[in-house]
Design a protein around this motif. Structure first.
Motif: not given
Length: 103
Positions: A57, A77, A79
């Motif tokens: 992040h 986010l 990921t």
């Protein structure tokens, strides 16, 4: 070029993702339709293998720092490394609705 397209170009250039999904979710928040202030971003790339979620992040926030200072209010986010993405059956996470939006 839309903000979504700008984000896509920056992320592709920096991370060369195996998979990238960017969704403008501004309409789910008080920003309303047509705004470009809230985005959900799913990035799957080899560079994330071995990195903590926080480090991933931070890398994305560092890349998009100018965007966050100039109009983007929030990023959701998600990921993943390629193996993590496979373990999730390549499923894009659901979005949460903002408490400030009438339902």
């Amino acid at each position: 070029m839309s903000k979504q397209q700008e984000l896509q170009a920056k992320i592709h250039a920096e991370f060369a993702p195996h998979f990238l999904h960017i969704e403008n979710e501004s309409h789910l928040h008080s920003a309303g339709r047509g705004a470009e202030s809230h985005f959900k971003i799913v990035i799957v790339c080899e560079a994330f293998a071995g990195m903590t979620k926080i480090a991933r992040h931070r890398a994305v926030y560092q890349l998009l720092a100018a965007d966050l200072q100039n109009g983007i209010h929030a990023l959701a986010l998600h990921t993943y490394s390629p193996s993590e993405w496979e373990n999730l059956n390549r499923r894009i996470p659901s979005s949460t609705r903002c408490a400030g939006v009438g339902h």
